[in-house]
Design a protein around this motif. Structure first.
Motif, PDB file in Angstrom:
ATOM      1  N   MET A   1       0.839  -1.196   0.000  1.00  0.00           N
ATOM      2  CA  MET A   1       0.000   0.000   0.000  1.00  0.00           C
ATOM      3  C   MET A   1       0.881   1.256   0.000  1.00  0.00           C
ATOM      4  O   MET A   1       1.925   1.291   0.626  1.00  0.00           O
ATOM      5  N   THR A   2       0.434   2.259  -0.728  1.00  0.00           N
ATOM      6  CA  THR A   2       1.160   3.529  -0.781  1.00  0.00           C
ATOM      7  C   THR A   2       1.147   4.206   0.584  1.00  0.00           C
ATOM      8  O   THR A   2       0.103   4.321   1.220  1.00  0.00           O
ATOM      9  N   VAL A   3       2.313   4.646   1.045  1.00  0.00           N
ATOM     10  CA  VAL A   3       2.419   5.344   2.327  1.00  0.00           C
ATOM     11  C   VAL A   3       2.893   6.774   2.056  1.00  0.00           C
ATOM     12  O   VAL A   3       3.949   6.989   1.468  1.00  0.00           O
ATOM     13  N   ILE A   4       2.070   7.742   2.459  1.00  0.00           N
ATOM     14  CA  ILE A   4       2.423   9.149   2.296  1.00  0.00           C
ATOM     15  C   ILE A   4       2.580   9.780   3.675  1.00  0.00           C
ATOM     16  O   ILE A   4       1.687   9.684   4.513  1.00  0.00           O
ATOM     17  N   GLY A   5       3.714  10.401   3.891  1.00  0.00           N
ATOM     18  CA  GLY A   5       3.971  11.053   5.161  1.00  0.00           C
ATOM     19  C   GLY A   5       3.537  12.505   5.131  1.00  0.00           C
ATOM     20  O   GLY A   5       3.380  13.110   4.068  1.00  0.00           O
ATOM     21  N   VAL A   6       3.340  13.073   6.312  1.00  0.00           N
ATOM     22  CA  VAL A   6       3.074  14.502   6.459  1.00  0.00           C
ATOM     23  C   VAL A   6       4.132  15.063   7.408  1.00  0.00           C
ATOM     24  O   VAL A   6       4.261  14.585   8.538  1.00  0.00           O
ATOM     25  N   PHE A   7       4.892  16.033   6.928  1.00  0.00           N
ATOM     26  CA  PHE A   7       5.882  16.717   7.770  1.00  0.00           C
ATOM     27  C   PHE A   7       5.133  17.265   8.983  1.00  0.00           C
ATOM     28  O   PHE A   7       4.228  18.090   8.845  1.00  0.00           O
ATOM     29  N   ALA A   8       5.485  16.773  10.164  1.00  0.00           N
ATOM     30  CA  ALA A   8       4.610  16.969  11.325  1.00  0.00           C
ATOM     31  C   ALA A   8       5.212  17.849  12.414  1.00  0.00           C
ATOM     32  O   ALA A   8       4.802  17.766  13.568  1.00  0.00           O
ATOM     33  N   LEU A   9       6.151  18.720  12.051  1.00  0.00           N
ATOM     34  CA  LEU A   9       6.743  19.605  13.045  1.00  0.00           C
ATOM     35  C   LEU A   9       5.989  20.921  13.174  1.00  0.00           C
ATOM     36  O   LEU A   9       6.167  21.660  14.122  1.00  0.00           O
ATOM     37  N   GLN A  10       5.150  21.238  12.172  1.00  0.00           N
ATOM     38  CA  GLN A  10       4.331  22.448  12.233  1.00  0.00           C
ATOM     39  C   GLN A  10       3.243  22.342  11.174  1.00  0.00           C
ATOM     40  O   GLN A  10       3.391  21.633  10.183  1.00  0.00           O
ATOM     41  N   GLY A  11       2.137  23.046  11.378  1.00  0.00           N
ATOM     42  CA  GLY A  11       1.097  23.112  10.353  1.00  0.00           C
ATOM     43  C   GLY A  11      -0.099  22.226  10.650  1.00  0.00           C
ATOM     44  O   GLY A  11      -0.194  21.607  11.712  1.00  0.00           O
ATOM     45  N   ASN A  12      -1.028  22.157   9.681  1.00  0.00           N
ATOM     46  CA  ASN A  12      -2.277  21.405   9.842  1.00  0.00           C
ATOM     47  C   ASN A  12      -2.066  19.913   9.572  1.00  0.00           C
ATOM     48  O   ASN A  12      -2.584  19.365   8.601  1.00  0.00           O
ATOM     49  N   VAL A  13      -1.305  19.289  10.437  1.00  0.00           N
ATOM     50  CA  VAL A  13      -0.901  17.900  10.217  1.00  0.00           C
ATOM     51  C   VAL A  13      -2.107  16.963  10.245  1.00  0.00           C
ATOM     52  O   VAL A  13      -2.302  16.148   9.331  1.00  0.00           O
ATOM     53  N   ARG A  14      -2.931  17.068  11.289  1.00  0.00           N
ATOM     54  CA  ARG A  14      -4.096  16.173  11.430  1.00  0.00           C
ATOM     55  C   ARG A  14      -5.012  16.248  10.222  1.00  0.00           C
ATOM     56  O   ARG A  14      -5.525  15.238   9.738  1.00  0.00           O
ATOM     57  N   GLU A  15      -5.238  17.477   9.743  1.00  0.00           N
ATOM     58  CA  GLU A  15      -6.151  17.680   8.613  1.00  0.00           C
ATOM     59  C   GLU A  15      -5.614  17.014   7.345  1.00  0.00           C
ATOM     60  O   GLU A  15      -6.364  16.384   6.592  1.00  0.00           O
ATOM     61  N   HIS A  16      -4.315  17.140   7.103  1.00  0.00           N
ATOM     62  CA  HIS A  16      -3.719  16.481   5.928  1.00  0.00           C
ATOM     63  C   HIS A  16      -3.784  14.958   6.061  1.00  0.00           C
ATOM     64  O   HIS A  16      -4.082  14.261   5.088  1.00  0.00           O
ATOM     65  N   LEU A  17      -3.499  14.456   7.255  1.00  0.00           N
ATOM     66  CA  LEU A  17      -3.570  13.000   7.474  1.00  0.00           C
ATOM     67  C   LEU A  17      -4.987  12.498   7.185  1.00  0.00           C
ATOM     68  O   LEU A  17      -5.166  11.455   6.542  1.00  0.00           O
ATOM     69  N   ALA A  18      -5.995  13.252   7.631  1.00  0.00           N
ATOM     70  CA  ALA A  18      -7.394  12.854   7.406  1.00  0.00           C
ATOM     71  C   ALA A  18      -7.738  12.861   5.924  1.00  0.00           C
ATOM     72  O   ALA A  18      -8.391  11.939   5.419  1.00  0.00           O
ATOM     73  N   MET A  19      -7.307  13.897   5.200  1.00  0.00           N
ATOM     74  CA  MET A  19      -7.595  13.985   3.763  1.00  0.00           C
ATOM     75  C   MET A  19      -6.935  12.838   2.995  1.00  0.00           C
ATOM     76  O   MET A  19      -7.528  12.265   2.077  1.00  0.00           O
ATOM     77  N   LEU A  20      -5.711  12.504   3.350  1.00  0.00           N
ATOM     78  CA  LEU A  20      -5.014  11.399   2.688  1.00  0.00           C
ATOM     79  C   LEU A  20      -5.721  10.083   2.966  1.00  0.00           C
ATOM     80  O   LEU A  20      -5.847   9.235   2.075  1.00  0.00           O
ATOM     81  N   GLY A  21      -6.217   9.926   4.195  1.00  0.00           N
ATOM     82  CA  GLY A  21      -6.998   8.732   4.518  1.00  0.00           C
ATOM     83  C   GLY A  21      -8.248   8.631   3.671  1.00  0.00           C
ATOM     84  O   GLY A  21      -8.646   7.535   3.239  1.00  0.00           O
ATOM     85  N   GLN A  22      -8.880   9.769   3.394  1.00  0.00           N
ATOM     86  CA  GLN A  22     -10.090   9.793   2.557  1.00  0.00           C
ATOM     87  C   GLN A  22      -9.835   9.284   1.149  1.00  0.00           C
ATOM     88  O   GLN A  22     -10.740   8.757   0.505  1.00  0.00           O
ATOM     89  N   VAL A  23      -8.614   9.477   0.645  1.00  0.00           N
ATOM     90  CA  VAL A  23      -8.323   9.070  -0.737  1.00  0.00           C
ATOM     91  C   VAL A  23      -7.624   7.715  -0.792  1.00  0.00           C
ATOM     92  O   VAL A  23      -7.094   7.319  -1.828  1.00  0.00           O
ATOM     93  N   GLY A  24      -7.645   6.991   0.329  1.00  0.00           N
ATOM     94  CA  GLY A  24      -7.251   5.587   0.317  1.00  0.00           C
ATOM     95  C   GLY A  24      -5.770   5.287   0.422  1.00  0.00           C
ATOM     96  O   GLY A  24      -5.320   4.225  -0.015  1.00  0.00           O
ATOM     97  N   VAL A  25      -4.999   6.208   1.014  1.00  0.00           N
ATOM     98  CA  VAL A  25      -3.592   5.896   1.236  1.00  0.00           C
ATOM     99  C   VAL A  25      -3.319   5.821   2.730  1.00  0.00           C
ATOM    100  O   VAL A  25      -4.045   6.409   3.530  1.00  0.00           O
ATOM    101  N   GLU A  26      -2.289   5.100   3.085  1.00  0.00           N
ATOM    102  CA  GLU A  26      -1.855   5.094   4.477  1.00  0.00           C
ATOM    103  C   GLU A  26      -1.066   6.378   4.706  1.00  0.00           C
ATOM    104  O   GLU A  26      -0.155   6.700   3.941  1.00  0.00           O
ATOM    105  N   ALA A  27      -1.429   7.117   5.731  1.00  0.00           N
ATOM    106  CA  ALA A  27      -0.787   8.402   6.001  1.00  0.00           C
ATOM    107  C   ALA A  27      -0.148   8.371   7.381  1.00  0.00           C
ATOM    108  O   ALA A  27      -0.754   7.883   8.335  1.00  0.00           O
ATOM    109  N   ARG A  28       1.063   8.897   7.469  1.00  0.00           N
ATOM    110  CA  ARG A  28       1.799   8.893   8.739  1.00  0.00           C
ATOM    111  C   ARG A  28       2.460  10.241   8.986  1.00  0.00           C
ATOM    112  O   ARG A  28       2.987  10.842   8.058  1.00  0.00           O
ATOM    113  N   PRO A  29       2.487  10.680  10.246  1.00  0.00           N
ATOM    114  CA  PRO A  29       3.263  11.883  10.563  1.00  0.00           C
ATOM    115  C   PRO A  29       4.755  11.591  10.479  1.00  0.00           C
ATOM    116  O   PRO A  29       5.197  10.477  10.800  1.00  0.00           O
ATOM    117  N   VAL A  30       5.528  12.566  10.030  1.00  0.00           N
ATOM    118  CA  VAL A  30       6.984  12.412   9.914  1.00  0.00           C
ATOM    119  C   VAL A  30       7.659  13.502  10.743  1.00  0.00           C
ATOM    120  O   VAL A  30       7.521  14.688  10.448  1.00  0.00           O
TER     121      VAL A  30
END
Length: 197
Positions: free
Chosen positions: A1-30
């Motif tokens: 499965m495709t894994v897309i990270g979100v740079f998680a030191l600042q910004g709307n991390v949770r929101e990006h993780l949720a959107m990536l989940g909506q489009v069917g990829v595994e999303a992880r904070p980095v």
């Protein structure tokens, strides 16, 4: 499965993780180099570009990120993330550096301060209906390199014609915050780009 990270030191991390989940990829904070090594692609969220630069260095992520981008990792930069990807910035603070990779010149805070935030409907060739975008202390693109595709511009108002979304091969960037709209089409577009590689 495709894994897309979100740079998680600042910004709307949770929101990006949720959107990536909506489009069917595994999303992880980095937040660490070891986490960066485990993802196929990365989202650089909005925030404050100078702070993101400092945090990336403090967490020893700046150089590993630069190397992964240079080696062809797909990255989606939004707002400050667009600034971080740009090869050149104007309106930055003295000594501000970017990760680079995207052959554009970006003007920091081009649309003004927080009080000048606005929303606009944008046309994208890839989408059948307009995309409602949220701009907060947003940059715009002042120059695009020869191989950079302009995906969208502002269509009306004082900023009409300004470039606000671009793609260069595996790098995608927007001036606005797609994670704040509830519209997952741009995250889906990025996920398809990553899956196609």
């Amino acid at each position: 499965m495709t894994v897309i990270g979100v740079f998680a030191l600042q910004g709307n991390v949770r929101e990006h993780l949720a959107m990536l989940g909506q489009v069917g990829v595994e999303a992880r904070p980095v937040r660490r180099r070891s986490e960066l090594e485990q993802v196929d692609a990365l989202v650089l969220p909005g925030g404050e570009s100078t702070t993101m630069d400092k945090l990336a260095r403090a967490f020893e992520l700046f150089e590993p990120l630069q190397k992964r981008i240079a080696d062809g990792m797909p990255v989606f930069g939004t707002c400050a993330g667009m600034i971080m990807l740009a090869n050149e910035i104007t309106g930055g603070i003295e000594g501000q550096e970017t990760l680079g990779g995207l052959d554009v010149t970006v003007r920091r805070n081009a649309f003004g301060r927080q009080v000048d935030s606005f929303e606009a409907d944008l046309e994208f060739a890839a989408f059948n209906t307009p995309y409602h975008a949220v701009f907060i202390r947003a940059p715009w693109v002042e120059r695009v390199g020869r191989d950079v595709e302009v995906l969208s511009t502002v269509s009306s108002g004082p900023a009409a014609g300004r470039i606000v979304a671009v793609r260069h091969d595996r790098l995608l960037a927007t001036s606005f915050h797609p994670e704040m709209t509830g519209d997952a089409r741009l995250h889906g577009y990025f996920a398809e780009l990553v899956r196609s590689l």
